[in-house]
Design a protein around this motif. Structure first.
Motif, PDB file in Angstrom:
ATOM      1  N   ALA A  30      26.135  -7.601 -53.056  1.00  0.00           N
ATOM      2  CA  ALA A  30      25.213  -7.622 -54.198  1.00  0.00           C
ATOM      3  C   ALA A  30      24.555  -8.984 -54.335  1.00  0.00           C
ATOM      4  CB  ALA A  30      25.957  -7.265 -55.481  1.00  0.00           C
ATOM      5  N   ASP A  31      25.356 -10.065 -54.200  1.00  0.00           N
ATOM      6  CA  ASP A  31      24.803 -11.412 -54.344  1.00  0.00           C
ATOM      7  C   ASP A  31      23.811 -11.717 -53.230  1.00  0.00           C
ATOM      8  OD1 ASP A  31      26.466 -11.600 -56.494  1.00  0.00           O
ATOM      9  OD2 ASP A  31      27.907 -12.974 -55.555  1.00  0.00           O
ATOM     10  N   GLY A  32      24.178 -11.345 -52.008  1.00  0.00           N
ATOM     11  CA  GLY A  32      23.293 -11.617 -50.887  1.00  0.00           C
ATOM     12  C   GLY A  32      21.985 -10.849 -50.988  1.00  0.00           C
ATOM     13  N   MET A  33      22.044  -9.579 -51.375  1.00  0.00           N
ATOM     14  CA  MET A  33      20.830  -8.797 -51.505  1.00  0.00           C
ATOM     15  C   MET A  33      19.964  -9.289 -52.664  1.00  0.00           C
ATOM     16  SD  MET A  33      20.683  -6.810 -48.953  1.00  0.00           S
ATOM     17  CE  MET A  33      19.188  -5.974 -49.482  1.00  0.00           C
ATOM     18  N   ALA A  34      20.609  -9.808 -53.706  1.00  0.00           N
ATOM     19  CA  ALA A  34      19.847 -10.391 -54.812  1.00  0.00           C
ATOM     20  C   ALA A  34      19.035 -11.585 -54.318  1.00  0.00           C
ATOM     21  CB  ALA A  34      20.781 -10.813 -55.948  1.00  0.00           C
ATOM     22  N   MET A  35      19.638 -12.377 -53.430  1.00  0.00           N
ATOM     23  CA  MET A  35      18.912 -13.509 -52.872  1.00  0.00           C
ATOM     24  C   MET A  35      17.793 -13.025 -51.944  1.00  0.00           C
ATOM     25  SD  MET A  35      18.209 -16.657 -52.638  1.00  0.00           S
ATOM     26  CE  MET A  35      19.554 -17.572 -53.429  1.00  0.00           C
ATOM     27  N   LEU A  36      18.053 -11.979 -51.170  1.00  0.00           N
ATOM     28  CA  LEU A  36      17.000 -11.453 -50.303  1.00  0.00           C
ATOM     29  C   LEU A  36      15.839 -10.902 -51.138  1.00  0.00           C
ATOM     30  CD1 LEU A  36      18.774  -9.699 -47.307  1.00  0.00           C
ATOM     31  CD2 LEU A  36      18.228 -12.092 -47.690  1.00  0.00           C
ATOM     32  N   GLN A  37      16.163 -10.374 -52.304  1.00  0.00           N
ATOM     33  CA  GLN A  37      15.096  -9.921 -53.198  1.00  0.00           C
ATOM     34  C   GLN A  37      14.253 -11.114 -53.647  1.00  0.00           C
ATOM     35  OE1 GLN A  37      16.052  -6.931 -56.221  1.00  0.00           O
ATOM     36  NE2 GLN A  37      14.968  -8.164 -57.749  1.00  0.00           N
ATOM     37  N   ARG A  38      14.921 -12.228 -53.936  1.00  0.00           N
ATOM     38  CA  ARG A  38      14.189 -13.450 -54.295  1.00  0.00           C
ATOM     39  C   ARG A  38      13.334 -13.931 -53.125  1.00  0.00           C
ATOM     40  NH1 ARG A  38      17.406 -18.301 -56.517  1.00  0.00           N
ATOM     41  NH2 ARG A  38      15.242 -19.009 -56.690  1.00  0.00           N
ATOM     42  N   VAL A  39      13.864 -13.776 -51.921  1.00  0.00           N
ATOM     43  CA  VAL A  39      13.112 -14.168 -50.725  1.00  0.00           C
ATOM     44  C   VAL A  39      11.813 -13.357 -50.629  1.00  0.00           C
ATOM     45  CG1 VAL A  39      13.103 -14.040 -48.203  1.00  0.00           C
ATOM     46  CG2 VAL A  39      15.057 -15.049 -49.387  1.00  0.00           C
ATOM     47  N   ASP A  40      11.939 -12.037 -50.782  1.00  0.00           N
ATOM     48  CA  ASP A  40      10.755 -11.181 -50.695  1.00  0.00           C
ATOM     49  C   ASP A  40       9.768 -11.476 -51.823  1.00  0.00           C
ATOM     50  OD1 ASP A  40      11.558  -9.899 -48.403  1.00  0.00           O
ATOM     51  OD2 ASP A  40      12.547  -8.245 -49.452  1.00  0.00           O
ATOM     52  N   THR A  41      10.300 -11.731 -53.005  1.00  0.00           N
ATOM     53  CA  THR A  41       9.442 -12.055 -54.147  1.00  0.00           C
ATOM     54  C   THR A  41       8.676 -13.347 -53.892  1.00  0.00           C
ATOM     55  OG1 THR A  41      10.918 -10.923 -55.689  1.00  0.00           O
ATOM     56  CG2 THR A  41       9.412 -12.546 -56.617  1.00  0.00           C
ATOM     57  N   ALA A  42       9.364 -14.344 -53.336  1.00  0.00           N
ATOM     58  CA  ALA A  42       8.717 -15.622 -53.037  1.00  0.00           C
ATOM     59  C   ALA A  42       7.574 -15.431 -52.045  1.00  0.00           C
ATOM     60  CB  ALA A  42       9.733 -16.624 -52.488  1.00  0.00           C
ATOM     61  N   ARG A  43       7.777 -14.561 -51.069  1.00  0.00           N
ATOM     62  CA  ARG A  43       6.708 -14.293 -50.101  1.00  0.00           C
ATOM     63  C   ARG A  43       5.503 -13.658 -50.793  1.00  0.00           C
ATOM     64  NH1 ARG A  43      10.672 -11.884 -46.492  1.00  0.00           N
ATOM     65  NH2 ARG A  43      11.373 -13.341 -44.882  1.00  0.00           N
ATOM     66  N   VAL A  44       5.763 -12.671 -51.633  1.00  0.00           N
ATOM     67  CA  VAL A  44       4.686 -11.969 -52.322  1.00  0.00           C
ATOM     68  C   VAL A  44       3.918 -12.919 -53.238  1.00  0.00           C
ATOM     69  CG1 VAL A  44       4.167 -10.193 -54.046  1.00  0.00           C
ATOM     70  CG2 VAL A  44       5.786  -9.717 -52.198  1.00  0.00           C
ATOM     71  N   GLN A  45       4.640 -13.784 -53.901  1.00  0.00           N
ATOM     72  CA  GLN A  45       4.012 -14.712 -54.848  1.00  0.00           C
ATOM     73  C   GLN A  45       3.443 -15.947 -54.165  1.00  0.00           C
ATOM     74  OE1 GLN A  45       7.201 -15.408 -57.657  1.00  0.00           O
ATOM     75  NE2 GLN A  45       6.647 -13.603 -58.881  1.00  0.00           N
ATOM     76  N   GLU A  54      14.920 -25.228 -52.730  1.00  0.00           N
ATOM     77  CA  GLU A  54      16.149 -24.915 -53.467  1.00  0.00           C
ATOM     78  C   GLU A  54      17.313 -24.682 -52.507  1.00  0.00           C
ATOM     79  OE1 GLU A  54      17.885 -21.229 -56.130  1.00  0.00           O
ATOM     80  OE2 GLU A  54      15.748 -21.732 -56.309  1.00  0.00           O
ATOM     81  N   LEU A  55      17.051 -23.957 -51.427  1.00  0.00           N
ATOM     82  CA  LEU A  55      18.106 -23.677 -50.452  1.00  0.00           C
ATOM     83  C   LEU A  55      18.527 -24.943 -49.711  1.00  0.00           C
ATOM     84  CD1 LEU A  55      16.736 -20.314 -49.026  1.00  0.00           C
ATOM     85  CD2 LEU A  55      18.726 -20.621 -50.518  1.00  0.00           C
ATOM     86  N   ASP A  56      17.581 -25.818 -49.443  1.00  0.00           N
ATOM     87  CA  ASP A  56      17.918 -27.102 -48.816  1.00  0.00           C
ATOM     88  C   ASP A  56      18.862 -27.894 -49.710  1.00  0.00           C
ATOM     89  OD1 ASP A  56      16.351 -26.519 -46.660  1.00  0.00           O
ATOM     90  OD2 ASP A  56      14.618 -27.694 -47.320  1.00  0.00           O
ATOM     91  N   ALA A  57      18.602 -27.870 -51.019  1.00  0.00           N
ATOM     92  CA  ALA A  57      19.454 -28.583 -51.960  1.00  0.00           C
ATOM     93  C   ALA A  57      20.853 -27.971 -52.002  1.00  0.00           C
ATOM     94  CB  ALA A  57      18.821 -28.564 -53.356  1.00  0.00           C
ATOM     95  N   PRO A  66      27.753 -21.552 -45.051  1.00  0.00           N
ATOM     96  CA  PRO A  66      26.643 -21.107 -44.193  1.00  0.00           C
ATOM     97  C   PRO A  66      25.570 -20.307 -44.930  1.00  0.00           C
ATOM     98  CG  PRO A  66      28.509 -19.654 -43.903  1.00  0.00           C
ATOM     99  CD  PRO A  66      28.977 -20.748 -44.823  1.00  0.00           C
ATOM    100  N   MET A  67      25.856 -19.843 -46.145  1.00  0.00           N
ATOM    101  CA  MET A  67      24.942 -18.918 -46.802  1.00  0.00           C
ATOM    102  C   MET A  67      23.560 -19.519 -47.094  1.00  0.00           C
ATOM    103  SD  MET A  67      26.411 -16.133 -46.543  1.00  0.00           S
ATOM    104  CE  MET A  67      25.073 -15.237 -47.288  1.00  0.00           C
ATOM    105  N   PRO A  68      23.443 -20.796 -47.533  1.00  0.00           N
ATOM    106  CA  PRO A  68      22.088 -21.339 -47.698  1.00  0.00           C
ATOM    107  C   PRO A  68      21.284 -21.292 -46.404  1.00  0.00           C
ATOM    108  CG  PRO A  68      23.660 -22.721 -48.864  1.00  0.00           C
ATOM    109  CD  PRO A  68      24.464 -21.740 -48.047  1.00  0.00           C
ATOM    110  N   ARG A  69      21.956 -21.561 -45.279  1.00  0.00           N
ATOM    111  CA  ARG A  69      21.273 -21.490 -43.987  1.00  0.00           C
ATOM    112  C   ARG A  69      20.883 -20.045 -43.660  1.00  0.00           C
ATOM    113  NH1 ARG A  69      25.008 -24.335 -39.663  1.00  0.00           N
ATOM    114  NH2 ARG A  69      23.268 -23.644 -38.301  1.00  0.00           N
ATOM    115  N   VAL A  70      21.771 -19.118 -43.987  1.00  0.00           N
ATOM    116  CA  VAL A  70      21.464 -17.693 -43.763  1.00  0.00           C
ATOM    117  C   VAL A  70      20.218 -17.290 -44.551  1.00  0.00           C
ATOM    118  CG1 VAL A  70      22.259 -15.331 -44.198  1.00  0.00           C
ATOM    119  CG2 VAL A  70      23.830 -17.021 -43.222  1.00  0.00           C
ATOM    120  N   TYR A  71      20.194 -17.665 -45.838  1.00  0.00           N
ATOM    121  CA  TYR A  71      19.059 -17.283 -46.678  1.00  0.00           C
ATOM    122  C   TYR A  71      17.775 -17.946 -46.196  1.00  0.00           C
ATOM    123  CZ  TYR A  71      22.751 -15.648 -49.847  1.00  0.00           C
ATOM    124  OH  TYR A  71      23.833 -15.014 -50.390  1.00  0.00           O
TER     125      TYR A  71
END
Length: 481
Positions: A30-45, A54-57, A66-71
């Motif tokens: 659930a947490d990972g897919m929530a982040m992927l949703q943010r990823v897709d939203t960022a692309r659209v916007q 944010e992920l670099d930070a 490893p999750m920030p690198r994954v995202y």
């Protein structure tokens, strides 16, 4: 004493060893897919760089996670860079399903479907029943042309994790299959309500609603889509059609105006904008639409003629004349345009220009105006012009034109007994003896009809070839009483 201290230190080290060797825990589905949703939203916007920062930070704060690198790799998907990162993370963290899911999705996007199966299977083995792996595998099966198997996998993922992304992809699959429209629409309604930043989902939802006869719902979904694509003129054009189908002409006009502002120049689309403004009785908006249409259809005089009509209704004489002149230049063979010009010039008491316009109308072959001949004859009579152009010597031409001017003067004396003054003009000629211009050098009489009669008569006259420019002067005085 020393022995006890060493024993305590040894116990502390032994207790710490498990912690030092602990592996990072993968993000829950659930947490990972929530982040992927943010990823897709960022692309659209159009703001992926903000999320990347944010992920670099996050990575700097927790370098062993490893999750920030994954995202971040998902943010760059499906590039070579993202695949290399997923592969590296999968080697270091084989028990983490996310890098394997990432590799599988890259392969799917690249069309390397056979290669996609292995990493997705690895992800499912790493975490049995891992919903994101089931979802990605469903996309793989769909790309392979196996809709039934893909549907089963996507339903399995949705049963384990009810989130907008899974609903959307299942709905998009169902929307293309016979009998799947109703369920697809229901899934999309729920999905975009929770996550509106989905252009494809909104587009399909809008279509499904229209096909189901719910034009309003289709238009409302389309409005959300346009909000996500504020600079997409075609999206605005489609949305105008959607609002029109829903019976909302005012909203359709807004969309068409935005379409034009964004550079849309399809004449048929702009013409529909004009038509709607007329139906809504909005002359100001109609004028804006007509200006755009005139620019998009530079050979069509109709938008200019309508602009002339609107300007005339506002009593804007200068604008009316300018639009009629533009239209006449585009369609010199149309008699009706020249007649409109002539009638306007008559009202402005610019008689010599009105006569030229009437003559152009009578010579034009297209769209003749039956009344034009009689109107031109009445103007000829009003100006007391010679029945045929004056010709002969320069003195004979002077005498012939004088007859009409004196007749006009005597008529006007009946209304203005004290009318008097001088009129002096110069007639410029070309080598063949044709008048090219009549210039008023002096006019103290200030009688418009007489001045314009002289202008027309001298322009019509046939001078001997090689004649020099002629200067004619008239002195008008009432006869002795």
């Amino acid at each position: 004493m020393t022995s006890r201290v060493l024993t305590c230190l040894l116990l502390s080290v032994l207790c710490a060893l498990p912690a030092l060797g602990a592996r990072p825990v993968p993000a829950p589905a659930a947490d990972g897919m929530a982040m992927l949703q943010r990823v897709d939203t960022a692309r659209v916007q159009g703001s992926p760089s903000t999320l990347r920062t944010e992920l670099d930070a996050q990575q700097a704060k927790a370098p062993k996670d490893p999750m920030p690198r994954v995202y971040r790799a998902f943010l760059a998907l499906p590039s070579d860079e993202s695949f290399a990162e997923f592969k590296a993370l999968a080697v270091v963290y084989p028990e983490n399903p996310w890098p394997h899911v990432g590799m599988g999705l890259v392969y799917v996007r690249w069309g390397m479907l056979k290669d996609a199966a292995a990493p997705l299977e690895t992800a499912r083995k790493a975490v049995p029943g891992f919903a994101p792996a089931l979802w990605a595998d469903g996309l793989r099966l769909q790309a392979e042309g196996k809709p039934a198997e893909a549907e089963g996998r996507l339903r399995e993922a949705l049963a384990k994790l009810d989130i907008p992304r899974f609903r959307t992809d299942l709905a998009l699959l169902l929307a293309g299959r016979p009998g799947g429209a109703a369920e697809a629409r229901a899934l999309l309604v729920r999905s975009v309500k929770e996550w509106p930043e989905q252009p494809e989902a909104l587009q399909v939802l809008s279509r499904l609603a229209r096909e189901a006869g719910d034009a309003k719902a289709g238009a409302e979904a389309g409005a959300l889509l346009v909000a996500l694509q504020p600079h997409d003129r075609e999206a605005h054009r489609r949305q105008a059609e959607a609002w029109l189908a829903a019976g909302d002409k005012a909203q359709a006009v807004k969309m068409l105006e935005r379409y034009a502002t964004l550079g849309g120049a399809e004449p048929a689309v702009l013409a529909s904008w004009v038509k709607l403004t007329v139906e809504l009785d909005r002359p100001e908006d109609e004028a804006k639409a007509l200006v755009r249409l005139a620019a998009a259809a530079p050979k069509d005089p109709e938008p200019l003629l309508r602009l002339a009509t609107l300007a005339e209704a506002k009593q804007d004489v200068a604008a009316t004349e300018a639009r009629l002149d533009q239209a006449a230049a585009l369609a010199p063979q149309r008699a009706d345009i020249q007649v409109r010009r002539a009638r306007l010039l008559l009202k402005l008491e610019r008689y010599f220009e009105a006569m030229a316009a009437y003559r152009a109308a009578l010579a034009a072959p297209e769209r003749p105006v039956p009344e034009a001949a009689e109107e031109a004859a009445q103007l000829t009579k009003k100006l007391h012009l010679p029945a045929s152009p004056a010709k002969g010597t320069v003195e004979q031409i002077y005498d012939r034109v004088s007859l009409g001017l004196v007749a006009l003067y005597l008529e006007h004396l009946m209304e203005k007994p004290d009318l008097k003054g001088n009129l002096k003009v110069r007639v410029d000629l070309d080598p063949t003896g044709k008048a090219t211009n009549v210039v008023v050098l002096y006019d103290s009489l200030q009688d418009v009809l007489i001045t314009h009669s002289a202008h027309v008569a001298f322009m019509d006259a046939q001078y001997p070839p090689g004649s020099e420019p002629q200067v004619y002067q008239y002195v008008f005085r009432p006869p002795p009483r």
